[in-house]
Design an enzyme around this catalytic site. Sequence first.
Site, PDB file in Angstrom:
ATOM      1  N   ASP A 241      29.022  78.739  48.667  1.00 39.70           N
ATOM      2  CA  ASP A 241      29.490  77.378  48.373  1.00 39.70           C
ATOM      3  C   ASP A 241      28.760  76.839  47.134  1.00 39.70           C
ATOM      4  OD1 ASP A 241      30.376  74.723  48.584  1.00 39.70           O
ATOM      5  OD2 ASP A 241      28.987  74.240  50.207  1.00 39.70           O
ATOM      6  N   LEU A 242      29.209  77.267  45.965  1.00 42.56           N
ATOM      7  CA  LEU A 242      28.541  76.808  44.737  1.00 42.56           C
ATOM      8  C   LEU A 242      29.382  75.777  43.984  1.00 42.56           C
ATOM      9  CD1 LEU A 242      26.766  80.057  43.504  1.00 42.56           C
ATOM     10  CD2 LEU A 242      25.854  78.156  44.831  1.00 42.56           C
ATOM     11  N   LYS A 243      30.546  75.456  44.503  1.00 47.43           N
ATOM     12  CA  LYS A 243      31.367  74.361  43.951  1.00 47.43           C
ATOM     13  C   LYS A 243      31.416  74.395  42.429  1.00 47.43           C
ATOM     14  CE  LYS A 243      30.419  71.170  47.777  1.00 47.43           C
ATOM     15  NZ  LYS A 243      29.372  71.883  48.504  1.00 47.43           N
TER      16      LYS A 243
ATOM     17  N   GLN B 189      26.989  61.917  55.863  1.00 49.97           N
ATOM     18  CA  GLN B 189      28.430  62.161  55.864  1.00 49.97           C
ATOM     19  C   GLN B 189      29.166  60.873  56.255  1.00 49.97           C
ATOM     20  OE1 GLN B 189      29.602  64.797  54.632  1.00 49.97           O
ATOM     21  NE2 GLN B 189      28.676  66.673  55.395  1.00 49.97           N
TER      22      GLN B 189
ATOM     23  N   LYS C 282      27.283  79.933  55.639  1.00 54.08           N
ATOM     24  CA  LYS C 282      27.521  79.381  54.303  1.00 54.08           C
ATOM     25  C   LYS C 282      26.205  79.313  53.541  1.00 54.08           C
ATOM     26  CE  LYS C 282      28.286  74.857  53.440  1.00 54.08           C
ATOM     27  NZ  LYS C 282      27.491  74.466  52.256  1.00 54.08           N
TER      28      LYS C 282
ATOM     29  N   HIS D 216      32.408  74.056  38.715  1.00 57.08           N
ATOM     30  CA  HIS D 216      33.164  73.042  37.973  1.00 57.08           C
ATOM     31  C   HIS D 216      32.717  73.147  36.521  1.00 57.08           C
ATOM     32  CE1 HIS D 216      34.570  68.538  37.842  1.00 57.08           C
ATOM     33  NE2 HIS D 216      35.141  69.292  36.929  1.00 57.08           N
TER      34      HIS D 216
ATOM     35  N   ARG E 259      30.523  66.473  63.402  1.00 58.94           N
ATOM     36  CA  ARG E 259      29.419  65.927  64.188  1.00 58.94           C
ATOM     37  C   ARG E 259      29.792  65.945  65.667  1.00 58.94           C
ATOM     38  NH1 ARG E 259      27.317  66.839  60.239  1.00 58.94           N
ATOM     39  NH2 ARG E 259      26.033  65.570  58.859  1.00 58.94           N
TER      40      ARG E 259
ATOM     41  N   THR F  91      32.935  65.137  51.563  1.00 54.78           N
ATOM     42  CA  THR F  91      33.027  64.370  52.815  1.00 54.78           C
ATOM     43  C   THR F  91      31.971  63.267  52.900  1.00 54.78           C
ATOM     44  OG1 THR F  91      31.916  66.279  53.780  1.00 54.78           O
ATOM     45  CG2 THR F  91      34.221  65.993  54.316  1.00 54.78           C
TER      46      THR F  91
ATOM     47  N   ARG G 227      23.539  70.687  59.892  1.00 55.92           N
ATOM     48  CA  ARG G 227      22.372  70.117  60.579  1.00 55.92           C
ATOM     49  C   ARG G 227      22.532  69.969  62.087  1.00 55.92           C
ATOM     50  NH1 ARG G 227      22.161  65.526  56.117  1.00 55.92           N
ATOM     51  NH2 ARG G 227      24.372  66.091  56.187  1.00 55.92           N
TER      52      ARG G 227
ATOM     53  N   ILE H 158      34.169  74.757  32.230  1.00 59.58           N
ATOM     54  CA  ILE H 158      35.341  75.099  31.421  1.00 59.58           C
ATOM     55  C   ILE H 158      35.965  76.376  32.001  1.00 59.58           C
ATOM     56  CG2 ILE H 158      34.465  73.974  29.336  1.00 59.58           C
ATOM     57  CD1 ILE H 158      33.722  76.793  28.281  1.00 59.58           C
ATOM     58  N   PRO H 159      37.269  76.574  31.803  1.00 63.16           N
ATOM     59  CA  PRO H 159      37.938  77.716  32.442  1.00 63.16           C
ATOM     60  C   PRO H 159      37.242  79.062  32.216  1.00 63.16           C
ATOM     61  CG  PRO H 159      39.576  76.240  31.532  1.00 63.16           C
ATOM     62  CD  PRO H 159      38.234  75.703  31.100  1.00 63.16           C
ATOM     63  N   ASN H 160      36.795  79.323  31.005  1.00 64.62           N
ATOM     64  CA  ASN H 160      36.191  80.631  30.730  1.00 64.62           C
ATOM     65  C   ASN H 160      34.909  80.845  31.535  1.00 64.62           C
ATOM     66  OD1 ASN H 160      36.238  83.110  29.142  1.00 64.62           O
ATOM     67  ND2 ASN H 160      34.349  82.293  28.245  1.00 64.62           N
ATOM     68  N   THR H 161      34.115  79.784  31.676  1.00 62.63           N
ATOM     69  CA  THR H 161      32.865  79.899  32.441  1.00 62.63           C
ATOM     70  C   THR H 161      33.155  80.027  33.930  1.00 62.63           C
ATOM     71  OG1 THR H 161      31.734  78.610  30.756  1.00 62.63           O
ATOM     72  CG2 THR H 161      30.644  78.750  32.883  1.00 62.63           C
TER      73      THR H 161
HETATM   74  O1  C5P Z   1      24.647  69.282  57.787  1.00 61.12           O
HETATM   75  P1  C5P Z   1      26.124  69.089  57.591  1.00 61.12           P
HETATM   76  O2  C5P Z   1      26.951  69.560  58.772  1.00 61.12           O
HETATM   77  O3  C5P Z   1      26.490  67.701  57.123  1.00 61.12           O
HETATM   78  O4  C5P Z   1      26.453  70.102  56.388  1.00 61.12           O
HETATM   79  C1  C5P Z   1      27.704  70.158  55.764  1.00 61.12           C
HETATM   80  C2  C5P Z   1      27.680  71.240  54.740  1.00 61.12           C
HETATM   81  O5  C5P Z   1      28.954  71.280  54.113  1.00 61.12           O
HETATM   82  C3  C5P Z   1      26.651  71.055  53.620  1.00 61.12           C
HETATM   83  O6  C5P Z   1      26.162  72.354  53.311  1.00 61.12           O
HETATM   84  C4  C5P Z   1      27.436  70.498  52.470  1.00 61.12           C
HETATM   85  O7  C5P Z   1      26.946  70.925  51.227  1.00 61.12           O
HETATM   86  C5  C5P Z   1      28.825  71.108  52.706  1.00 61.12           C
HETATM   87  N1  C5P Z   1      29.964  70.391  52.154  1.00 61.12           N
HETATM   88  C6  C5P Z   1      30.282  69.072  52.477  1.00 61.12           C
HETATM   89  N2  C5P Z   1      31.373  68.464  51.930  1.00 61.12           N
HETATM   90  C7  C5P Z   1      32.171  69.139  51.090  1.00 61.12           C
HETATM   91  C8  C5P Z   1      31.867  70.465  50.760  1.00 61.12           C
HETATM   92  C9  C5P Z   1      30.760  71.060  51.341  1.00 61.12           C
HETATM   93  O8  C5P Z   1      29.572  68.468  53.280  1.00 61.12           O
HETATM   94  N3  C5P Z   1      33.261  68.566  50.608  1.00 61.12           N
END
Ligand code: C5P
Length: 245
Positions: free
Chosen positions: A66-68, A200, A39, A70, A191, A129, A221, A72-75
């Site tokens: 994973d750029l999430k 988290q 990712k 968010h 974890r 999360t 991590r 406006i729809p066009n962008t």
């Molecule tokens: O290090 P860790 O296992 O906590 O990393 C979780 C990864 O998942 C991070 O890159 C974080 O940006 C991503 N993530 C998240 N929760 C979300 C979406 C993505 O923790 N809802």
Amino acid sequence: MQQQLTDVRERMIVALDFSSMDEVKKCLERLQGHIRYVKVGMELAYAEGPAIVAYLKEQGLKVFVDLKVHDIPNTAKGAMKSLARLGADMVNVHAAGGTAMMAAAREGLEQGTAAGAARPLLIGVTMLTSTSKETMNHEIAIPGTVEDVVVHYAKLTKQAGLDGVVASPLEVPLIKKAAGDSFVTVTPGIRPLGTDQGDQTRITTPEQAFRLGSDYLVIGRAITGASDPAGVWQSIVAAVEADRA
Ligand code: C5P
């Protein structure tokens, strides 16, 4: 479709939360021959640009960008068009952007996908999360339980034509019940026993996450920050396989 991926290694996505290509290369060297899916999040994408995706694809890896998104729809649509052209295998948007934005994102992704190539999976982020009920209720100003909000977002995501959601493994059974078994769940907040919870909050072990029905686990991590990343990877795979046997 996702259920056919029986090898657990195809379903474990390692989060490369680094800020340079050098760090990525060092990490990949230590995990070479083990990992299949990685990712790229904001830290790495903003530091290294689109070339990082091409590099990882050249290494034979699948890539979740994973750029999430968010906006406006066009962008959002334009962003997805560009991401599809990079050759990503999975991309995401925030479900909080609403169904018009999510549907536009899907359209952009389809338009950007080369003829004959598979469209990247498009996933909606429900509630991060790291977000607790207190933060959601009092800071983001959304009342109710996290579970209810996640299920609501999952239904909207499905309605908009997306393939699945990002959520905590703890919410997977409710999501599958509301949106169906083939609706993909991608779950961070993993974890292995004995590792640091960090920032988290809604977490499980890898074995629990698969048992709850997660399709893909995102692990950062616990693997990348370990002194022996390949050893941790192998112990997770072994624990999951033992749990399934
Ligand atoms: O290090 P860790 O296992 O906590 O990393 C979780 C990864 O998942 C991070 O890159 C974080 O940006 C991503 N993530 C998240 N929760 C979300 C979406 C993505 O923790 N809802």
